[in-house]
Design a protein around this motif. Structure first.
Motif, PDB file in Angstrom:
ATOM      1  N   GLY A 255      -7.267  -2.502   9.085  1.00 54.16           N
ATOM      2  CA  GLY A 255      -5.848  -2.490   8.735  1.00 54.16           C
ATOM      3  C   GLY A 255      -5.051  -3.219   9.800  1.00 54.16           C
ATOM      4  N   LYS A 256      -4.062  -3.980   9.367  1.00 47.47           N
ATOM      5  CA  LYS A 256      -3.223  -4.751  10.293  1.00 47.47           C
ATOM      6  C   LYS A 256      -1.857  -4.092  10.410  1.00 47.47           C
TER       7      LYS A 256
ATOM      8  N   GLY B  72      -2.703  -6.154  -5.584  1.00 47.01           N
ATOM      9  CA  GLY B  72      -3.447  -7.139  -4.819  1.00 47.01           C
ATOM     10  C   GLY B  72      -3.448  -6.878  -3.330  1.00 47.01           C
ATOM     11  N   SER B  73      -2.631  -5.905  -2.877  1.00 49.23           N
ATOM     12  CA  SER B  73      -2.563  -5.537  -1.465  1.00 49.23           C
ATOM     13  C   SER B  73      -2.270  -4.043  -1.389  1.00 49.23           C
ATOM     14  N   VAL B  74      -2.598  -3.453  -0.241  1.00 52.16           N
ATOM     15  CA  VAL B  74      -2.376  -2.014  -0.061  1.00 52.16           C
ATOM     16  C   VAL B  74      -1.960  -1.744   1.378  1.00 52.16           C
ATOM     17  N   MET B  75      -1.132  -0.714   1.541  1.00 51.79           N
ATOM     18  CA  MET B  75      -0.683  -0.319   2.875  1.00 51.79           C
ATOM     19  C   MET B  75      -0.636   1.188   2.951  1.00 51.79           C
TER      20      MET B  75
ATOM     21  N   ALA C 225       3.593  -4.241   0.526  1.00 48.51           N
ATOM     22  CA  ALA C 225       2.346  -4.329  -0.247  1.00 48.51           C
ATOM     23  C   ALA C 225       2.633  -3.890  -1.674  1.00 48.51           C
ATOM     24  N   GLN C 226       1.689  -4.133  -2.549  1.00 44.04           N
ATOM     25  CA  GLN C 226       1.842  -3.722  -3.942  1.00 44.04           C
ATOM     26  C   GLN C 226       1.398  -2.281  -4.157  1.00 44.04           C
ATOM     27  N   GLY C 227       0.401  -1.824  -3.402  1.00 41.37           N
ATOM     28  CA  GLY C 227      -0.102  -0.459  -3.518  1.00 41.37           C
ATOM     29  C   GLY C 227       0.049   0.278  -2.208  1.00 41.37           C
ATOM     30  N   GLU C 228       0.010   1.604  -2.290  1.00 38.73           N
ATOM     31  CA  GLU C 228       0.188   2.429  -1.091  1.00 38.73           C
ATOM     32  C   GLU C 228      -0.761   3.623  -1.145  1.00 38.73           C
ATOM     33  N   ILE C 229      -1.443   3.858  -0.053  1.00 36.03           N
ATOM     34  CA  ILE C 229      -2.192   5.088   0.111  1.00 36.03           C
ATOM     35  C   ILE C 229      -1.240   6.042   0.814  1.00 36.03           C
TER      36      ILE C 229
ATOM     37  N   LEU D  99      -1.675  -2.599   6.881  1.00 36.81           N
ATOM     38  CA  LEU D  99      -1.769  -3.409   5.670  1.00 36.81           C
ATOM     39  C   LEU D  99      -3.166  -4.005   5.511  1.00 36.81           C
ATOM     40  N   TRP D 100      -3.609  -4.044   4.243  1.00 43.29           N
ATOM     41  CA  TRP D 100      -4.814  -4.783   3.850  1.00 43.29           C
ATOM     42  C   TRP D 100      -4.377  -5.751   2.762  1.00 43.29           C
ATOM     43  N   ASP D 101      -4.338  -7.029   3.099  1.00 43.13           N
ATOM     44  CA  ASP D 101      -3.903  -8.071   2.160  1.00 43.13           C
ATOM     45  C   ASP D 101      -4.813  -9.278   2.355  1.00 43.13           C
ATOM     46  N   PRO D 102      -5.635  -9.509   1.345  1.00 40.79           N
ATOM     47  CA  PRO D 102      -5.708  -8.898   0.028  1.00 40.79           C
ATOM     48  C   PRO D 102      -6.416  -7.537   0.074  1.00 40.79           C
TER      49      PRO D 102
END
Length: 187
Positions: free
Chosen positions: A149-150, A128-131, A92-96, A170-173
Motif C-alpha cells: 500500500g502506498k 479499479g483502485s482501492v484504499m 480510489a474507486q473502492g475502500e476497505i 492506496l493500491w492503484d491499480p
C-alpha cells in the motif's frame, strides 16, 4: 481449517464482538480509555446488521471463521473485513473500511486472506483502485505497507473527542493488492 466467507446478517453480533475486542486491545493510549470502555457491542452489531441487510454502494463483509474445538461448540468468527465503493471521490474507486483479527488468531494469514476477499469483491463490482484509512499510530500499520500500500494522504479526525492522525493507503491499480495478497500455495 479457518474459512473466509461472505458474512450473513446472523454474523452481526459476532462481528461486533471482534470489532470491540480489537479496538480495546489495539488502541489503549491512542484513544481515550472512557471511549474504549464505552464501546457498545449491541449498538455496533446493529450497524453491521443494517449493512449486511441493506448492502448499499457495493458493500460487502467477509468473516474468518474457525471450526469448533469441541463437538458441542459452534464455529467462531475470529476476524472480518468490510468494503464498499469509496465514500469520498478522488483517492480510489473502492475502500476497505475495516479489517480486524482477534489477537490470538493473528500471524496465520487471516488478514491477508480477508484483504484479498475484499479486493476481489471490489474488483468484481468494477473498482479499479482501492484504499483504506489506518490510524497513524496503529501498531499494525506495517501490515498494509508489507502488502505494498502506498501512503497518499493524511488527515486528523476526532475519535472520542480526541484528534487522531490517520493515513490513506492506496493500491492503484487494484491488481497490486490482489497480487500482494496471493500465495503460491493458493491458500
Amino acid at each position: 481449517m479457518i474459512c473466509i466467507r461472505r458474512a450473513q446478517p446472523a454474523d452481526a453480533t459476532a462481528i461486533a464482538a471482534v470489532h470491540v475486542a480489537c479496538w480495546r486491545s489495539t488502541y489503549p493510549g491512542l484513544l481515550p480509555d472512557t471511549y474504549l470502555a464505552g464501546l457498545s457491542p449491541p449498538r455496533i452489531a446493529g450497524g453491521y446488521y443494517r449493512s449486511l441487510v441493506e448492502r448499499q454502494n457495493g458493500e460487502a463483509l467477509f468473516v474468518a471463521v474457525a471450526p469448533p474445538q469441541q463437538p458441542e461448540e459452534v464455529p467462531l468468527v475470529v476476524g472480518f473485513a468490510s468494503c464498499r465503493r469509496a465514500r469520498r471521490r478522488g483517492l480510489a474507486q473502492g475502500e476497505i473500511e475495516t479489517l480486524y483479527v482477534l489477537d490470538d488468531w493473528r500471524e496465520r494469514g487471516l488478514g491477508r486472506r480477508l484483504m484479498r476477499a475484499a479486493a476481489a469483491h471490489l474488483a468484481a463490482i468494477g473498482c479499479g483502485s482501492v484504499m483504506l484509512w489506518v490510524l497513524s499510530q496503529n501498531p499494525s500499520r506495517w501490515f498494509y505497507q508489507r502488502l505494498e500500500g502506498k501512503l497518499v494522504a493524511t488527515e486528523s479526525i476526532l475519535v472520542g473527542g480526541r484528534p487522531v492522525a490517520q493515513e490513506a493507503m492506496l493500491w492503484d491499480p487494484i491488481e497490486r493488492l490482489l497480487t500482494a495478497t496471493a500465495r503460491a500455495d493458493g491458500a
